[in-house]
Structure formats: C-alpha cells, structure tokens
Design a protein around this motif. Structure first.
Motif, mmCIF file in Angstrom:
data_model
loop_
_atom_site.group_PDB
_atom_site.id
_atom_site.type_symbol
_atom_site.label_atom_id
_atom_site.label_comp_id
_atom_site.label_asym_id
_atom_site.label_seq_id
_atom_site.Cartn_x
_atom_site.Cartn_y
_atom_site.Cartn_z
ATOM 1 N N MET A 160 -5.170 -5.928 2.901
ATOM 2 C CA MET A 160 -4.043 -6.769 2.510
ATOM 3 C C MET A 160 -2.811 -5.900 2.337
ATOM 4 S SD MET A 160 -4.821 -7.669 -1.485
ATOM 5 C CE MET A 160 -4.907 -6.374 -2.746
ATOM 6 N N MET A 161 -1.679 -6.547 2.242
ATOM 7 C CA MET A 161 -0.424 -5.856 2.000
ATOM 8 C C MET A 161 -0.015 -6.083 0.557
ATOM 9 S SD MET A 161 1.417 -6.818 5.571
ATOM 10 C CE MET A 161 0.486 -6.602 7.109
ATOM 11 N N VAL A 162 0.536 -5.040 -0.065
ATOM 12 C CA VAL A 162 0.943 -5.116 -1.466
ATOM 13 C C VAL A 162 2.381 -4.649 -1.601
ATOM 14 C CG1 VAL A 162 -1.416 -4.782 -2.285
ATOM 15 C CG2 VAL A 162 0.096 -2.793 -2.024
ATOM 16 N N ASP A 163 3.026 -5.079 -2.710
ATOM 17 C CA ASP A 163 4.400 -4.649 -2.964
ATOM 18 C C ASP A 163 4.408 -3.387 -3.815
ATOM 19 O OD1 ASP A 163 3.862 -5.453 -5.585
ATOM 20 O OD2 ASP A 163 4.998 -7.315 -5.418
ATOM 21 N N ASP A 164 5.605 -2.993 -4.279
ATOM 22 C CA ASP A 164 5.707 -1.743 -5.034
ATOM 23 C C ASP A 164 5.138 -1.845 -6.442
ATOM 24 O OD1 ASP A 164 7.674 -3.411 -5.910
ATOM 25 O OD2 ASP A 164 9.348 -2.052 -5.522
ATOM 26 N N GLN A 165 4.678 -3.065 -6.831
ATOM 27 C CA GLN A 165 3.969 -3.240 -8.097
ATOM 28 C C GLN A 165 2.467 -3.396 -7.883
ATOM 29 O OE1 GLN A 165 5.705 -3.023 -11.069
ATOM 30 N NE2 GLN A 165 7.373 -2.465 -9.668
ATOM 31 N N ASN A 166 2.022 -3.158 -6.641
ATOM 32 C CA ASN A 166 0.609 -3.268 -6.259
ATOM 33 C C ASN A 166 0.077 -4.687 -6.344
ATOM 34 O OD1 ASN A 166 -0.117 -0.592 -5.467
ATOM 35 N ND2 ASN A 166 -0.027 0.014 -7.627
ATOM 36 N N ILE A 188 -6.007 0.714 -8.050
ATOM 37 C CA ILE A 188 -6.107 -0.708 -8.398
ATOM 38 C C ILE A 188 -4.898 -1.473 -7.873
ATOM 39 C CG2 ILE A 188 -6.205 -2.397 -10.264
ATOM 40 C CD1 ILE A 188 -8.767 -0.836 -9.876
ATOM 41 N N SER A 189 -5.181 -2.558 -7.123
ATOM 42 C CA SER A 189 -4.163 -3.544 -6.772
ATOM 43 C C SER A 189 -4.575 -4.871 -7.389
ATOM 44 C CB SER A 189 -4.034 -3.658 -5.255
ATOM 45 O OG SER A 189 -3.442 -2.509 -4.705
ATOM 46 N N LYS A 190 -3.754 -5.901 -7.173
ATOM 47 C CA LYS A 190 -4.055 -7.189 -7.792
ATOM 48 C C LYS A 190 -3.979 -8.322 -6.778
ATOM 49 C CE LYS A 190 -2.608 -5.991 -12.484
ATOM 50 N NZ LYS A 190 -1.709 -6.335 -13.622
ATOM 51 N N LYS A 212 8.696 0.038 0.675
ATOM 52 C CA LYS A 212 8.436 -0.942 -0.378
ATOM 53 C C LYS A 212 7.028 -1.524 -0.320
ATOM 54 C CE LYS A 212 10.327 -5.028 -2.636
ATOM 55 N NZ LYS A 212 11.421 -6.015 -2.659
ATOM 56 N N TYR A 213 6.485 -1.725 0.872
ATOM 57 C CA TYR A 213 5.194 -2.395 1.023
ATOM 58 C C TYR A 213 4.155 -1.434 1.583
ATOM 59 C CZ TYR A 213 8.210 -6.387 0.370
ATOM 60 O OH TYR A 213 9.134 -7.259 -0.131
ATOM 61 N N ARG A 214 2.895 -1.694 1.216
ATOM 62 C CA ARG A 214 1.818 -0.815 1.656
ATOM 63 C C ARG A 214 0.628 -1.636 2.136
ATOM 64 N NH1 ARG A 214 3.456 4.140 0.665
ATOM 65 N NH2 ARG A 214 1.474 5.067 1.292
ATOM 66 N N LEU A 215 -0.165 -1.035 3.007
ATOM 67 C CA LEU A 215 -1.412 -1.623 3.475
ATOM 68 C C LEU A 215 -2.551 -0.983 2.705
ATOM 69 C CD1 LEU A 215 -2.797 -3.477 5.648
ATOM 70 C CD2 LEU A 215 -3.064 -1.390 7.012
ATOM 71 N N VAL A 216 -3.448 -1.822 2.142
ATOM 72 C CA VAL A 216 -4.579 -1.293 1.379
ATOM 73 C C VAL A 216 -5.881 -1.894 1.902
ATOM 74 C CG1 VAL A 216 -3.207 -0.830 -0.684
ATOM 75 C CG2 VAL A 216 -4.330 -3.056 -0.431
ATOM 76 N N TYR A 217 -6.972 -1.161 1.675
ATOM 77 C CA TYR A 217 -8.295 -1.484 2.204
ATOM 78 C C TYR A 217 -9.274 -1.584 1.032
ATOM 79 C CZ TYR A 217 -12.547 -0.783 5.102
ATOM 80 O OH TYR A 217 -13.762 -0.908 5.723
ATOM 81 N N TYR A 218 -10.026 -2.657 0.989
ATOM 82 C CA TYR A 218 -10.935 -2.923 -0.124
ATOM 83 C C TYR A 218 -11.922 -1.780 -0.316
ATOM 84 C CZ TYR A 218 -13.899 -5.747 -3.211
ATOM 85 O OH TYR A 218 -14.613 -6.242 -4.273
ATOM 86 N N ALA A 219 -12.074 -1.315 -1.557
ATOM 87 C CA ALA A 219 -12.839 -0.095 -1.833
ATOM 88 C C ALA A 219 -14.122 -0.382 -2.596
ATOM 89 C CB ALA A 219 -11.971 0.897 -2.603
ATOM 90 N N SER A 220 -14.878 -1.384 -2.152
ATOM 91 C CA SER A 220 -16.143 -1.702 -2.803
ATOM 92 C C SER A 220 -17.050 -2.404 -1.809
ATOM 93 C CB SER A 220 -15.903 -2.603 -4.015
ATOM 94 O OG SER A 220 -17.128 -3.015 -4.600
ATOM 95 N N GLU A 221 -18.346 -2.337 -2.055
ATOM 96 C CA GLU A 221 -19.306 -3.098 -1.267
ATOM 97 C C GLU A 221 -19.805 -4.313 -2.043
ATOM 98 O OE1 GLU A 221 -20.177 -2.810 1.919
ATOM 99 O OE2 GLU A 221 -18.616 -1.271 2.013
#
Length: 335
Positions: free
Chosen positions: A85-91, A139-141, A170-179
């Motif tokens: 997902m994509m997140v903002d500068d507040q995650n 951690i993101s939300k 400003k924006y970042r791409l993040v990858y889920y870190a759990s199974e």
C-alpha cells in the motif's frame, strides 16, 4: 532497487474439505476463533468468470487464470492480494478515494520483482525479496489500526510522490511484514458481524476475499440512468457468472473448486465505486451509490447503526478450508 537472485517461493498445494450445513449471519463473538462446521450439501449456482488479485491496495488488478487460496488471500508466488500500500508522511494509508489516479497504476510481479506502470510515468521496479532481506519492520496504519510493514525504498517513493502531487518524498510504498492476518480493533462493524483472527488478510479493509455476482451488477445497471458500472467498480477477487441477482444475500458458505469460504458479511460500499476504474473520473451523480441506497441498505436496525447509509453489493468472505487452487471456470457452489 537492484535485482538479487530469485528467492524460492512457497509451493502450492490443494486441499479437500468436509462438514455440515449452517444458517444465516451470526453476531460478533468477541473476535474469538471457534470450530466451524462446514456444509455437506452444496448447490451449484454458476462458474468463476474472473479472478483478480490487487497486489497494491487501491491500484489496478492483476487478472489471473489460476491462484492459490490462503488464509491471507490470493497468492501466486510473490504476487499476493493487497500486501502493498501507499502511505503518507504520517504513515497512514492512502487510497484512490482521495487520489483516483492510483487506479491507473498497473502492478505486475515477475519472480520477486514488482513493477509499477502508469500512462504518464516511466516504469519503476522493486525487488520484494531484497526489501524483506534488508529492511526492518516499522508501523503504518490502516483505518487507524497499526500494521507491520517494510519500506520499499526511495525509488518507488519518489515515483509515487511525483505521480500524486509532484513532490519527491511525501508518499511511500510499503510491504506487509507478517505472515499472519492483520489485527483490527473491534469497531462498529465488528460488533455486528462475526470475525475471527484469520479473516482479515494483509491490508484489505475487512476480509481476505470479496465476491461479486455478475447478475446483481447487471440488475443494478437496469436501474441506473446515464451511468453504467461493471464488476470492476467493486474491486472483487471473484466474479460469479450464472447466478440470479442478489442470490448472494442468502448464502452462508461458498465453495470454488475445493476451497470453502464462509460469508462473513455483505460488502458495504463507499465512494470508491463512483470512480471509473478505467479513467479515474468521479461520477457527477455519485452513481452507483445513489441508486444502491434506494434498495440495498442494511436490512436490520443494528446493522444500519453500524454502517450508516452504505449500501450492500457483493459479499465479504474468509477461507475455511486448507489452502487450495482456484482457476477460471471453476464451478461455484453455495450453502
């Protein structure tokens, strides 16, 4: 991000199912996992017409011919449903509800390399195996709930930021870190419908699987004036062909191939359905929500208190059998 040698991906296995019949929706049970009896008797209602995975939340789907069903959603090697997902500068996560240009981002996955394409941008590629090997979770939300993620680095961040608002960071791409499926707080919807800790997938809003009945969409189109929608407006994993309109309201279990799913709740629809998935243009009359609200609101007062005036279209499901394969044209059975 540079390529690294291909990582070994999980093997795909099939599994059978057993069980006995069930009935209508049950109420929320304090997020506890309890044994669930599966049906023994099934009725065929149609076939699987379309199979979609959405590797990046709010971006375009990847159309599949075959995939593995897991508790966390569809999977084909490194291609998995809603794990980025994509997140903002507040995650906090961002979606096409606010940034409809995200709908035109076309992901693809080859081996462990994710590539993002957009008509107005150069391609960008990220090696997910390298991300997992080199990054530490943060951690993101999603809807205020914390989720563990890996940051995918500067290059996709710069690409996404330029696409959305012409900034560079400003924006970042993040990858889920759990199974494991993500944790969701017991909000209003969770107090009405039964969820377990195995239902919530990686980064979807609610459950790991969504099914749309093509006949229900066809019926909706007969009620619309000046607008037309397709199953794509509703971003399903499964599109069912052959059933009667709104038959899905009465189903408690669905079987596709040898995969058995429990229907957790109807899917309550939001403004994202009013944005053309091909053009990113919002419908001037807020269709199809305006029409759906005339005849598809939640049925009970308790449900309406939880979901407001969000109308129903499609069903939210969770896997109740072992991991197994699903393929286009598989028969679909219900109980």
């Amino acid at each position: 991000m540079s390529r690294v040698p291909t990582y070994v991906t999980a093997s795909i296995t099939a599994a059978g199912v057993l069980g006995s019949a069930y009935c209508a929706y049950r109420l929320y049970q304090n997020y506890q996992d309890k044994p669930i009896k599966l049906p023994e008797t099934w009725t065929k209602v149609g076939v699987l017409k379309t199979l979609n995975a959405y590797p990046v939340k709010s971006c375009a789907p990847v159309l599949l011919n075959r995939a593995e069903c897991t508790a966390m959603g569809l999977r084909d090697g490194w291609l998995r449903d809603r794990v980025l997902m994509m997140v903002d500068d507040q995650n906090n996560f961002i979606t096409a509800r606010t940034f409809p240009e995200m709908l035109a981002i076309q992901p693809s996955v080859k081996s462990s390399v994710l590539t993002l394409k957009h008509p107005n941008m150069e391609d960008v590629s990220i090696n997910l195996a390298e991300v997992v090997a080199t990054q530490k979770p943060k951690i993101s939300k999603v809807w205020g709930d914390p989720v563990p993620v890996y940051d995918c680095g500067w290059e996709p961040s710069e690409w996404i930021s330029r696409l959305i608002d012409r900034t560079t960071q400003k924006y970042r791409l993040v990858y889920y870190a759990s199974e494991k499926c993500r944790n969701i707080r017991a909000g209003a919807s969770f107090k009405v419908y039964k969820f377990t800790s195995k239902d919530t997938g990686a980064l979807p809003d609610e459950t790991s699987y969504n099914l749309i009945n093509e006949a229900s969409v066809d019926d909706l189109n007969t009620r619309l004036t000046g607008s037309h929608v397709t199953p794509c407006n509703f971003r399903p994993n499964f599109v069912l062909a052959g059933a009667k309109p709104y038959d899905e309201d009465n189903w408690k279990f669905v079987k596709i191939g040898e995969n058995v799913f429990e229907v957790i709740k109807p899917c309550m629809r939001c403004v994202l359905t009013t944005i053309d998935p091909e053009t990113g243009v919002r419908d001037a009359n807020t269709e199809p929500l305006t029409t759906l609200r005339k005849y598809r609101l939640a049925e009970t007062a308790r449900e309406r208190k939880a979901v407001g005036n969000s109308p129903r279209m499609g069903i939210q499901m969770s896997l109740r059998s072992g991991s197994g394969l699903v393929s286009l044209n598989d028969p679909i059975y219900v109980a």
